[in-house]
Scaffold this active site. Structure first.
Site, PDB file in Angstrom:
ATOM      1  N   GLU A 123       0.840  -1.225  -0.090  1.00 43.14           N
ATOM      2  CA  GLU A 123       0.032  -0.121  -0.030  1.00 43.14           C
ATOM      3  C   GLU A 123       0.903   1.246  -0.257  1.00 43.14           C
ATOM      4  O   GLU A 123       1.630   1.246   1.037  1.00 43.14           O
ATOM      5  CB  GLU A 123      -0.936   0.181   1.419  1.00 43.14           C
ATOM      6  CG  GLU A 123      -2.234  -0.911   1.043  1.00 43.14           C
ATOM      7  CD  GLU A 123      -2.944  -0.635   2.215  1.00 43.14           C
ATOM      8  OE1 GLU A 123      -4.099  -1.261   2.162  1.00 43.14           O
ATOM      9  OE2 GLU A 123      -2.846   0.175   3.088  1.00 43.14           O
ATOM     10  N   CYS A 124       0.702   2.051  -1.249  1.00 48.58           N
ATOM     11  CA  CYS A 124       1.340   3.503  -1.113  1.00 48.58           C
ATOM     12  C   CYS A 124       2.999   3.271  -1.008  1.00 48.58           C
ATOM     13  O   CYS A 124       3.668   3.067  -2.046  1.00 48.58           O
ATOM     14  CB  CYS A 124       0.752   4.244   0.000  1.00 48.58           C
ATOM     15  SG  CYS A 124       1.006   6.017  -0.358  1.00 48.58           S
ATOM     16  N   ALA A 125       3.536   3.356   0.130  1.00 48.37           N
ATOM     17  CA  ALA A 125       4.995   3.486   0.193  1.00 48.37           C
ATOM     18  C   ALA A 125       5.406   1.882  -0.301  1.00 48.37           C
ATOM     19  O   ALA A 125       6.534   1.790  -0.710  1.00 48.37           O
ATOM     20  CB  ALA A 125       5.233   3.444   1.875  1.00 48.37           C
ATOM     21  N   SER A 172      -0.718  -1.057  -4.618  1.00 50.02           N
ATOM     22  CA  SER A 172      -1.554   0.024  -4.799  1.00 50.02           C
ATOM     23  C   SER A 172      -1.288   1.307  -4.030  1.00 50.02           C
ATOM     24  O   SER A 172      -0.697   1.163  -2.912  1.00 50.02           O
ATOM     25  CB  SER A 172      -3.145  -0.290  -4.745  1.00 50.02           C
ATOM     26  OG  SER A 172      -3.948   0.973  -4.784  1.00 50.02           O
ATOM     27  N   LEU A 175       3.915   0.233  -2.564  1.00 50.38           N
ATOM     28  CA  LEU A 175       4.007   0.060  -3.964  1.00 50.38           C
ATOM     29  C   LEU A 175       5.517   0.655  -4.380  1.00 50.38           C
ATOM     30  O   LEU A 175       6.080   0.395  -5.382  1.00 50.38           O
ATOM     31  CB  LEU A 175       2.814   1.050  -4.337  1.00 50.38           C
ATOM     32  CG  LEU A 175       2.733   1.561  -5.867  1.00 50.38           C
ATOM     33  CD1 LEU A 175       2.676   0.255  -6.870  1.00 50.38           C
ATOM     34  CD2 LEU A 175       1.747   2.560  -5.988  1.00 50.38           C
TER      35      LEU A 175
END
Length: 472
Positions: free
Chosen positions: A337-339, A437, A341
């Site tokens: 998630e985010c980081a 994502s 990704l």
């Protein structure tokens, strides 16, 4: 726990001092010998980190968009019961009291959560630019929503005894009591950067000193007995406590590594609790320092954080980057998630990362922030096509993908925008063993994601998997 004393710390707008007051209040009450449960309205990861320092227990989030209205009270009761029953719960609000999801009439606002939890509200007001006008402001908030109880006011950034007296006199006309007044003190300011406050985990001992100083300031400036009296006026909560063991199947014991350390500080407490309830042994791994995954690792969860701040250091740890790449190629289940990704990309701001994804990431000057409603576009270890979730984005980076990716999500157009001006966006990348994502999803609101991840890890480890339709 149905008689849980509780209070919401709210404000007319962002930047009024909610985090200062809420964190200091939690710490001051704890110093009195009370068990304090800290909660944050909204998706914020950073403030709960300071709440955890102040209370000595996990910081929690309450968000109707991420978790569903029906789970707010059960999650509040759960957070106030673990690890031991709390004597009082302090709920820090988000933005202004009535500010919520755009175009949804205050949905997921502080006021919304206060109504759902039937909690009295203390209004923190920055009075640095006004005096008697504060009385009119408090009157407006006290009368705007008859379903809310504005039980007290805490004045922030008072300039002098004369200034304080003038404001107190004006607020007295509203019938709402002033429970405290804090003077301006720049020494207590918490350092910030591109996504808000610097997380407590990164600051270490400095964060502890800040929280201790806030506790002293709140104990001197606020009537703590009056605050507790307000909290004890909160009515009985509806029955029902959130239980992670009722949300996921019990699996054979397997080990899952979760990214931690200074670069990966964003993860909801309930994520670990759901995985533990499924029989998963959660092992923290610091991508800045650790050089290997656990020897029996059967899955990897890479949550949010600030890899852009630590890109050079993450890149320098070539051994762990290689271990992650080999594990992903071997089919180990990976959720990012985010980081996470960004860490799976080939590079981040030209610093080599793991290269699991055919993608390149870079910092930009554009902030992407907001709630999302998303639908899965492809099959992955977390989703089937058409799976719908709610989540949020919060980043200043951008990822450029190579050809042939299967997106993780398609975001629905925002209903507040005129038709055609905010088209659906495809985001992230998936395959059967990977889900990466920008979207942050609270797994307490979507526990099937935790169940599927745990099940995928068990299958990878060769452990037996029970028949459980939601996990297939």
């Amino acid at each position: 726990m149905t008689r849980l004393p509780r209070v919401v710390i709210a404000a007319p707008a962002s930047g009024q001092g909610k985090t200062t007051v809420a964190t200091g209040l939690m710490a001051a009450l704890r110093e009195r010998g009370l068990a304090v449960s800290g909660h944050k309205v909204g998706p914020d990861y950073i403030d709960p980190g300071y709440h955890a320092v102040a209370t000595g227990r996990p910081g929690r989030n309450l968000d109707p968009h991420l978790q569903g209205e029906e789970r707010i009270v059960p999650l509040l009761r759960h957070g106030a019961a673990v690890p031991v029953p709390a004597d009082v719960a302090v709920l820090e609000g988000v933005m202004g009291l009535h500010d919520g999801a755009i175009g949804r009439e205050g949905f997921a606002s502080t006021a919304h959560v206060a109504r759902l939890t039937r909690s009295p509200v203390l209004l923190v007001v920055d009075v640095s630019g006004a005096s008697r006008s504060i009385g009119a402001l408090v009157h407006g908030f006290a009368s705007y929503d008859p379903e809310l109880t504005i039980a007290g006011v805490i004045l922030n950034k008072v300039g002098s005894p004369t200034h304080e007296a003038e404001v107190r006199q004006a607020v007295a006309r509203t019938g709402v009591p002033v429970l405290g007044a804090l003077r301006r003190d720049a020494s207590l300011d918490t350092p910030s950067r591109h996504l808000g406050l610097v997380p407590a985990t990164e600051r270490g001992a400095a964060a502890r000193r800040t929280v201790d100083a806030l506790a002293g300031q709140l104990a001197r400036a606020v009537d703590l007995d009056a605050v507790l009296a307000v909290a004890r006026q909160a009515p009985e909560l509806p029955a029902g406590c959130w239980r992670p063991d009722e949300e996921v199947p019990r699996l054979a014991p397997v080990t899952v590594a979760v990214a931690g350390g200074s670069a990966f500080t964003f993860r909801y407490a309930e994520t670990d609790e759901l995985l533990a309830a499924a029989g998963v042994r959660v092992v923290p791994v610091d991508p800045l320092r650790d050089e290997a995954l656990p020897p029996d690792c059967a899955g990897l969860y890479l949550g949010g954080g600030f890899p852009e701040v630590y890109a050079a250091e993450l890149s320098a740890n070539a051994r762990l980057r290689g271990a992650v790449a080999r594990a992903a190629r071997a089919g180990m289940p990976v959720v990012a998630e985010c980081a996470g990704l960004l860490y799976l990309c080939r590079d981040l701001d030209e610093h080599p990362m793991t290269g699991v994804l055919d993608a390149s990431a870079r910092m930009t000057g554009r902030l992407t922030l907001g709630y999302r409603e998303a639908v899965a576009t492809g099959t992955s270890l977390l989703t089937d096509p058409g799976t719908a979730v709610t989540g949020h984005e919060f980043h200043r980076t951008q990822v450029e993908y190579g050809a042939g990716r299967v997106p993780a999500w398609r975001f629905r157009p925002r209903p507040s925008r005129p038709h055609g001006l905010d088209a659906a966006v495809e985001e992230g990348v998936v395959d059967r063993n990977l889900h990466a994502s920008y979207l942050h999803v609270h797994w307490a609101g979507h526990p099937t994601l935790a169940a599927r991840f745990g099940t995928a890890a068990a299958r990878y480890a060769g452990a037996p998997v029970p028949v459980w339709p939601a996990a297939r």
